[in-house]
Scaffold this motif. Structure first.
Motif, PDB file in Angstrom:
ATOM      1  N   ARG A  81      37.891  84.067 -67.981  1.00  0.00           N
ATOM      2  CA  ARG A  81      37.249  85.301 -68.444  1.00  0.00           C
ATOM      3  C   ARG A  81      35.937  85.570 -67.721  1.00  0.00           C
ATOM      4  O   ARG A  81      35.534  86.717 -67.551  1.00  0.00           O
ATOM      5  N   LYS A  82      35.252  84.526 -67.275  1.00  0.00           N
ATOM      6  CA  LYS A  82      33.960  84.674 -66.593  1.00  0.00           C
ATOM      7  C   LYS A  82      34.096  84.844 -65.083  1.00  0.00           C
ATOM      8  O   LYS A  82      33.165  85.300 -64.420  1.00  0.00           O
ATOM      9  N   CYS A  83      35.239  84.477 -64.512  1.00  0.00           N
ATOM     10  CA  CYS A  83      35.427  84.549 -63.052  1.00  0.00           C
ATOM     11  C   CYS A  83      35.333  86.006 -62.575  1.00  0.00           C
ATOM     12  O   CYS A  83      36.102  86.857 -63.016  1.00  0.00           O
ATOM     13  N   PRO A  84      34.410  86.308 -61.651  1.00  0.00           N
ATOM     14  CA  PRO A  84      34.234  87.689 -61.200  1.00  0.00           C
ATOM     15  C   PRO A  84      35.348  88.183 -60.276  1.00  0.00           C
ATOM     16  O   PRO A  84      35.436  89.365 -59.991  1.00  0.00           O
ATOM     17  N   LYS A  93      45.383  76.450 -74.124  1.00  0.00           N
ATOM     18  CA  LYS A  93      45.603  75.060 -74.540  1.00  0.00           C
ATOM     19  C   LYS A  93      46.334  74.224 -73.492  1.00  0.00           C
ATOM     20  O   LYS A  93      46.799  73.136 -73.783  1.00  0.00           O
ATOM     21  N   LYS A  94      46.404  74.743 -72.249  1.00  0.00           N
ATOM     22  CA  LYS A  94      46.950  73.990 -71.117  1.00  0.00           C
ATOM     23  C   LYS A  94      45.953  74.088 -69.969  1.00  0.00           C
ATOM     24  O   LYS A  94      45.129  75.002 -69.932  1.00  0.00           O
ATOM     25  N   LYS A  95      46.029  73.161 -69.045  1.00  0.00           N
ATOM     26  CA  LYS A  95      45.102  73.144 -67.917  1.00  0.00           C
ATOM     27  C   LYS A  95      45.218  74.426 -67.090  1.00  0.00           C
ATOM     28  O   LYS A  95      46.309  74.831 -66.713  1.00  0.00           O
ATOM     29  N   PHE A  96      44.066  75.038 -66.819  1.00  0.00           N
ATOM     30  CA  PHE A  96      44.017  76.237 -65.991  1.00  0.00           C
ATOM     31  C   PHE A  96      43.959  75.845 -64.514  1.00  0.00           C
ATOM     32  O   PHE A  96      43.687  74.693 -64.178  1.00  0.00           O
ATOM     33  N   HIS A  97      44.199  76.822 -63.629  1.00  0.00           N
ATOM     34  CA  HIS A  97      44.233  76.567 -62.187  1.00  0.00           C
ATOM     35  C   HIS A  97      43.436  77.635 -61.438  1.00  0.00           C
ATOM     36  O   HIS A  97      43.379  78.787 -61.854  1.00  0.00           O
ATOM     37  N   GLY A 107      30.825  79.543 -58.316  1.00  0.00           N
ATOM     38  CA  GLY A 107      30.454  78.551 -59.310  1.00  0.00           C
ATOM     39  C   GLY A 107      30.221  79.075 -60.710  1.00  0.00           C
ATOM     40  O   GLY A 107      29.837  78.317 -61.597  1.00  0.00           O
ATOM     41  N   VAL A 108      30.459  80.347 -60.945  1.00  0.00           N
ATOM     42  CA  VAL A 108      30.259  80.915 -62.270  1.00  0.00           C
ATOM     43  C   VAL A 108      31.173  80.224 -63.283  1.00  0.00           C
ATOM     44  O   VAL A 108      30.769  79.958 -64.413  1.00  0.00           O
ATOM     45  N   CYS A 109      32.377  79.902 -62.879  1.00  0.00           N
ATOM     46  CA  CYS A 109      33.312  79.229 -63.787  1.00  0.00           C
ATOM     47  C   CYS A 109      32.757  77.884 -64.248  1.00  0.00           C
ATOM     48  O   CYS A 109      32.809  77.554 -65.437  1.00  0.00           O
ATOM     49  N   ALA A 110      32.221  77.113 -63.327  1.00  0.00           N
ATOM     50  CA  ALA A 110      31.682  75.789 -63.658  1.00  0.00           C
ATOM     51  C   ALA A 110      30.470  75.899 -64.585  1.00  0.00           C
ATOM     52  O   ALA A 110      30.300  75.091 -65.496  1.00  0.00           O
ATOM     53  N   LYS A 111      29.645  76.900 -64.367  1.00  0.00           N
ATOM     54  CA  LYS A 111      28.461  77.094 -65.214  1.00  0.00           C
ATOM     55  C   LYS A 111      28.855  77.420 -66.652  1.00  0.00           C
ATOM     56  O   LYS A 111      28.103  77.156 -67.576  1.00  0.00           O
ATOM     57  N   ASN A 112      30.024  77.998 -66.827  1.00  0.00           N
ATOM     58  CA  ASN A 112      30.464  78.418 -68.148  1.00  0.00           C
ATOM     59  C   ASN A 112      31.461  77.477 -68.812  1.00  0.00           C
ATOM     60  O   ASN A 112      31.842  77.701 -69.951  1.00  0.00           O
ATOM     61  N   CYS A 113      31.886  76.439 -68.115  1.00  0.00           N
ATOM     62  CA  CYS A 113      32.872  75.508 -68.676  1.00  0.00           C
ATOM     63  C   CYS A 113      32.198  74.575 -69.692  1.00  0.00           C
ATOM     64  O   CYS A 113      31.334  73.773 -69.332  1.00  0.00           O
TER      65      CYS A 113
END
Length: 129
Positions: A81-84, A93-97, A107-113
Motif C-alpha cells: 500500500r505504501k509502495c509509490p 497473510k502470505k509472504k509478499f513479493h 526504500g519506502v516499503c522497508a521504512k513502513n514494514c
C-alpha cells in the motif's frame, strides 16, 4: 542528501520527471531545479539519471542496490500500500513479493514494514552511479 549544483544543471527537467515523490521544483525565472529535502526519500533516481552530473550526493549518501522481502513477512500488505510504484504484491497473510522490474529502490516499503521483513542492501554513492 542529494542536492542540485546550479552551475552544472542543464535545466532539462529529467530529474523532476523521474522523481516519484514530486520532490524536485523548477525555478523557471532562475532556470534551475531544487530538491525539497522534506519530500525527498533518498531513492537516488535523480542522481542516477542526471546527464550532466548536476545532482550531487553528500559524502555519506548511500544508494539502495537491492531490496527483498524475507520470510518474516506476515502478509499485512502495508508495504504494498505504501509502495509509490506498485512494485509489491501478494495475498494477505502470505509472504509478499517485490517485482524488480517495477521497484525503484526508494526504500519506502522497508521504512513502513512493521515486522522489519524487508531487507535493504546499500552501497556508497561514491562507488559510482
Amino acid at each position: 542528501m542529494y542536492t542540485i549544483n546550479k552551475k552544472k544543471c542543464a535545466d532539462c527537467g529529467y530529474c523532476s520527471f523521474v522523481c516519484p515523490f514530486d520532490a524536485i521544483t523548477h525555478h523557471t525565472e532562475e532556470k534551475f531545479y531544487e530538491i525539497d529535502q522534506t519530500k525527498c526519500q533518498q531513492c537516488g533516481l535523480c542522481f542516477k539519471s542526471c546527464i550532466t552530473s548536476a545532482v550531487e550526493a553528500s559524502e555519506d549518501q548511500e544508494i539502495i542496490t537491492k531490496i527483498y522481502i524475507n520470510d518474516d513477512c506476515m502478509g499485512c500488505s502495508l508495504c504494498s500500500r505504501k509502495c509509490p510504484n506498485g512494485a509489491i504484491s501478494g495475498e494477505l497473510k502470505k509472504k509478499f513479493h517485490i517485482d524488480d522490474s517495477k521497484c525503484i529502490k526508494c526504500g519506502v516499503c522497508a521504512k513502513n514494514c512493521i515486522k522489519k521483513a524487508i531487507v535493504v542492501e546499500k552501497k556508497s554513492s561514491k562507488e559510482g552511479k
